[in-house]
Scaffold this active site. Structure first.
Site, PDB file in Angstrom:
ATOM      1  N   HIS A 144      -3.161   7.046   3.073  1.00 18.68           N
ATOM      2  CA  HIS A 144      -3.622   5.776   2.503  1.00 18.68           C
ATOM      3  C   HIS A 144      -4.972   5.443   3.136  1.00 18.68           C
ATOM      4  O   HIS A 144      -5.171   5.637   4.339  1.00 18.68           O
ATOM      5  CB  HIS A 144      -2.590   4.690   2.797  1.00 18.68           C
ATOM      6  CG  HIS A 144      -3.055   3.321   2.440  1.00 18.68           C
ATOM      7  ND1 HIS A 144      -3.568   3.021   1.201  1.00 18.68           N
ATOM      8  CD2 HIS A 144      -3.112   2.159   3.159  1.00 18.68           C
ATOM      9  CE1 HIS A 144      -3.912   1.748   1.171  1.00 18.68           C
ATOM     10  NE2 HIS A 144      -3.656   1.198   2.348  1.00 18.68           N
ATOM     11  N   ASN A 160     -10.233   0.086   0.199  1.00 24.07           N
ATOM     12  CA  ASN A 160      -8.774   0.106   0.099  1.00 24.07           C
ATOM     13  C   ASN A 160      -8.373  -0.377  -1.293  1.00 24.07           C
ATOM     14  O   ASN A 160      -8.521  -1.556  -1.610  1.00 24.07           O
ATOM     15  CB  ASN A 160      -8.194  -0.810   1.186  1.00 24.07           C
ATOM     16  CG  ASN A 160      -6.676  -0.802   1.215  1.00 24.07           C
ATOM     17  OD1 ASN A 160      -6.030  -0.287   0.300  1.00 24.07           O
ATOM     18  ND2 ASN A 160      -6.108  -1.380   2.263  1.00 24.07           N
ATOM     19  N   CYS A 219       0.811  -1.220   0.000  1.00 22.85           N
ATOM     20  CA  CYS A 219       0.000   0.000   0.000  1.00 22.85           C
ATOM     21  C   CYS A 219       0.846   1.271   0.000  1.00 22.85           C
ATOM     22  O   CYS A 219       0.317   2.361  -0.200  1.00 22.85           O
ATOM     23  CB  CYS A 219      -0.949   0.004   1.190  1.00 22.85           C
ATOM     24  SG  CYS A 219      -2.142  -1.331   1.086  1.00 22.85           S
TER      25      CYS A 219
HETATM   26  O1  UT7 Z   1      -3.711  -1.368   3.521  1.00 24.12           O
HETATM   27  C1  UT7 Z   1      -2.741  -2.226   4.052  1.00 24.12           C
HETATM   28  C2  UT7 Z   1      -2.708  -2.162   5.509  1.00 24.12           C
HETATM   29  N1  UT7 Z   1      -3.916  -2.719   6.067  1.00 24.12           N
HETATM   30  C3  UT7 Z   1      -4.493  -2.119   7.107  1.00 24.12           C
HETATM   31  O2  UT7 Z   1      -4.057  -1.079   7.521  1.00 24.12           O
HETATM   32  C4  UT7 Z   1      -5.650  -2.824   7.773  1.00 24.12           C
HETATM   33  C5  UT7 Z   1      -5.426  -2.847   9.274  1.00 24.12           C
HETATM   34  N2  UT7 Z   1      -6.431  -3.573  10.004  1.00 24.12           N
HETATM   35  C6  UT7 Z   1      -7.711  -3.144  10.129  1.00 24.12           C
HETATM   36  O3  UT7 Z   1      -8.089  -2.141   9.539  1.00 24.12           O
HETATM   37  C7  UT7 Z   1      -8.638  -3.870  11.061  1.00 24.12           C
HETATM   38  O4  UT7 Z   1      -7.888  -4.749  11.859  1.00 24.12           O
HETATM   39  C8  UT7 Z   1      -9.757  -4.689  10.346  1.00 24.12           C
HETATM   40  C9  UT7 Z   1     -10.726  -3.726   9.687  1.00 24.12           C
HETATM   41  C10 UT7 Z   1      -9.138  -5.608   9.296  1.00 24.12           C
HETATM   42  C11 UT7 Z   1     -10.527  -5.508  11.363  1.00 24.12           C
HETATM   43  O5  UT7 Z   1     -11.057  -4.660  12.378  1.00 24.12           O
HETATM   44  P1  UT7 Z   1     -10.827  -4.998  13.917  1.00 24.12           P
HETATM   45  O6  UT7 Z   1     -11.537  -3.978  14.705  1.00 24.12           O
HETATM   46  O7  UT7 Z   1      -9.336  -5.137  14.131  1.00 24.12           O
HETATM   47  O8  UT7 Z   1     -11.558  -6.369  14.068  1.00 24.12           O
HETATM   48  P2  UT7 Z   1     -10.967  -7.764  14.590  1.00 24.12           P
HETATM   49  O9  UT7 Z   1     -10.120  -8.397  13.535  1.00 24.12           O
HETATM   50  O10 UT7 Z   1     -10.364  -7.560  15.944  1.00 24.12           O
HETATM   51  O11 UT7 Z   1     -12.298  -8.590  14.739  1.00 24.12           O
HETATM   52  C12 UT7 Z   1     -13.304  -8.247  15.712  1.00 24.12           C
HETATM   53  C13 UT7 Z   1     -14.491  -9.152  15.547  1.00 24.12           C
HETATM   54  C14 UT7 Z   1     -14.120 -10.637  15.423  1.00 24.12           C
HETATM   55  O12 UT7 Z   1     -15.100 -11.390  16.075  1.00 24.12           O
HETATM   56  P3  UT7 Z   1     -14.822 -11.977  17.536  1.00 24.12           P
HETATM   57  O13 UT7 Z   1     -13.583 -12.810  17.423  1.00 24.12           O
HETATM   58  O14 UT7 Z   1     -14.619 -10.780  18.416  1.00 24.12           O
HETATM   59  O15 UT7 Z   1     -16.069 -12.756  17.823  1.00 24.12           O
HETATM   60  C15 UT7 Z   1     -14.202 -10.871  13.937  1.00 24.12           C
HETATM   61  O16 UT7 Z   1     -14.484 -12.221  13.624  1.00 24.12           O
HETATM   62  O17 UT7 Z   1     -15.179  -8.808  14.336  1.00 24.12           O
HETATM   63  C16 UT7 Z   1     -15.349  -9.998  13.546  1.00 24.12           C
HETATM   64  N3  UT7 Z   1     -15.327  -9.598  12.144  1.00 24.12           N
HETATM   65  C17 UT7 Z   1     -16.417  -9.211  11.472  1.00 24.12           C
HETATM   66  N4  UT7 Z   1     -17.707  -9.099  11.847  1.00 24.12           N
HETATM   67  C18 UT7 Z   1     -18.594  -8.670  10.921  1.00 24.12           C
HETATM   68  C19 UT7 Z   1     -14.262  -9.537  11.313  1.00 24.12           C
HETATM   69  N5  UT7 Z   1     -14.630  -9.115  10.098  1.00 24.12           N
HETATM   70  C20 UT7 Z   1     -15.987  -8.907  10.173  1.00 24.12           C
HETATM   71  C21 UT7 Z   1     -16.937  -8.469   9.239  1.00 24.12           C
HETATM   72  N6  UT7 Z   1     -18.223  -8.362   9.664  1.00 24.12           N
HETATM   73  N7  UT7 Z   1     -16.621  -8.148   7.984  1.00 24.12           N
END
Ligand code: UT7
Length: 329
Positions: A254, A284, A113
């Protein structure tokens, strides 16, 4: 001599994949996506055998029209992408062929990215050295080609787009690409990657069955490093050039997650109305996010405006570039 951006072009395909449609494909919701990431819709390139170059060429042709530049005048093409049409030849060669650019040396650059920042920095060095006069710097990705639409943790994040800038020597050295702080740490390679398709794991029935041709991301880890690193280099750039929050006209971040953008702006001490944000409409688009912002904000930019471009991505790679905008639209 400084390298100055003299034109911008951009393209996003027509098809829009919104949160409602995604909610029918995986267990997700508009509420989760908007709260955690800030995306409403993404553009997706449809059609058989349509690669990233299809979009990149449209952005380049727009630059030719706007700047009345002929393809013959281009002497450098750098294409930042993680989704080239093929592993080889380089997408920059394909774009050059399709856009009838015959007098340039052209190559791809993969810095996730942060690819557009790495490419802009590289091209500016050629211009500053006096060896190139008209460089095209392209950021383009068809993320839908490596996205697993049964994986809710990644499929809500990405979209397709291409955008490009024309870089030329500046007659006025108070404008242009002023400084770059670019970093990488290969430690991060574990957390954001596409496992197969390269020389370690060439395509096989097993790699396909194991879904190794799709994006893998450990979101929480990437988030943690992205938040601190993007803010660190942006603040470092402001300090290095004695730019106060008032003197900064635009942050061009970004577009990976609204929360990362907010945290970066907050650490820099700048108001949200000085931050280019279009993540809601595109998601993204990897190497395309930053030039796509420049494209959409071009009409609001004035000569002499201070812009800090800032990114974090796979590798890990990250960085910031200080640009003094070169023209009024
Ligand atoms: O561009 C390159 C660099 N990339 C980035 O900068 C991305 C960096 N990461 C992020 O932006 C975030 O970590 C994400 C958007 C990918 C995820 O958000 P998060 O707040 O970190 O969520 P998480 O991975 O901690 O997941 C929280 C919960 C989980 O459920 P449990 O384990 O708490 O029951 C996930 O399974 O949210 C769940 N979850 C979803 N729920 C509904 C994960 N994806 C989804 C979804 N819809 N699409």
């Amino acid at each position: 001599m400084k390298a100055v951006i003299t034109a911008v072009g951009g393209y996003a395909p027509d098809y829009i994949l919104d949160n409602k449609e995604l909610s029918k494909m995986v267990d997700t919701s508009d509420e989760w996506i908007m709260t955690r990431v800030g995306i409403k819709e993404r553009h997706i390139l449809k059609g058989e055998r349509q690669g990233t170059s299809e979009m990149a060429v449209k952005a380049v042709e727009e630059i030719f029209r706007k700047s009345e530049t002929s393809p013959d005048e281009i002497d450098l093409v750098i294409c930042a992408t993680v989704t080239p049409d093929h592993i080889f030849p380089a997408m920059a060669n394909i774009v050059s062929d399709k856009a009838d650019i015959r007098n340039a040396h052209s190559f791809d650059l993969n810095a996730g990215c942060s690819g557009f920042l790495y490419a802009l920095d590289t091209a500016s060095k050629f211009i500053e050295a006096g060896s190139k006069k008209k460089a095209l710097v392209i950021g383009a990705d068809k993320m839908s080609s490596i996205t697993d639409y049964s994986d809710r943790t990644t499929c809500v994040l990405f979209g397709d787009a291409a955008a490009a800038v024309l870089l030329e020597p500046s007659k006025d050295d108070s404008v242009g690409v002023i400084d770059s702080i670019l970093r990488s740490d290969g430690f991060g390679r574990r957390y954001l990657k596409m496992e197969a398709g390269g020389s370690v794991a060439p395509p096989s029935i097993d790699t396909v069955k194991n879904k190794e041709h799709f994006i893998f991301q450990d979101g929480r880890h990437v988030f943690k490093y992205a938040v601190s690193s993007m803010a660190d280099v942006s603040v470092e750039m402001m300090k290095k050039h004695n730019i106060s929050p008032d003197e900064l006209d635009w942050l061009v971040p970004h577009q990976a997650n609204m929360r990362i953008i907010d945290a970066t702006a907050e650490r820099m001490g700048i108001d949200k109305n000085k931050v280019m944000i279009n993540i809601e409409r595109y998601g993204n688009t990897t190497a395309a996010t930053i030039p796509m912002c420049l494209y959409e904000w071009e009409n609001r930019l004035n000569k002499g405006d201070n812009l800090i471009l800032s990114a974090f991505g796979a590798g890990f790679t990250w960085g910031s570039i200080l640009v003094k905008w070169g023209y009024n639209s």
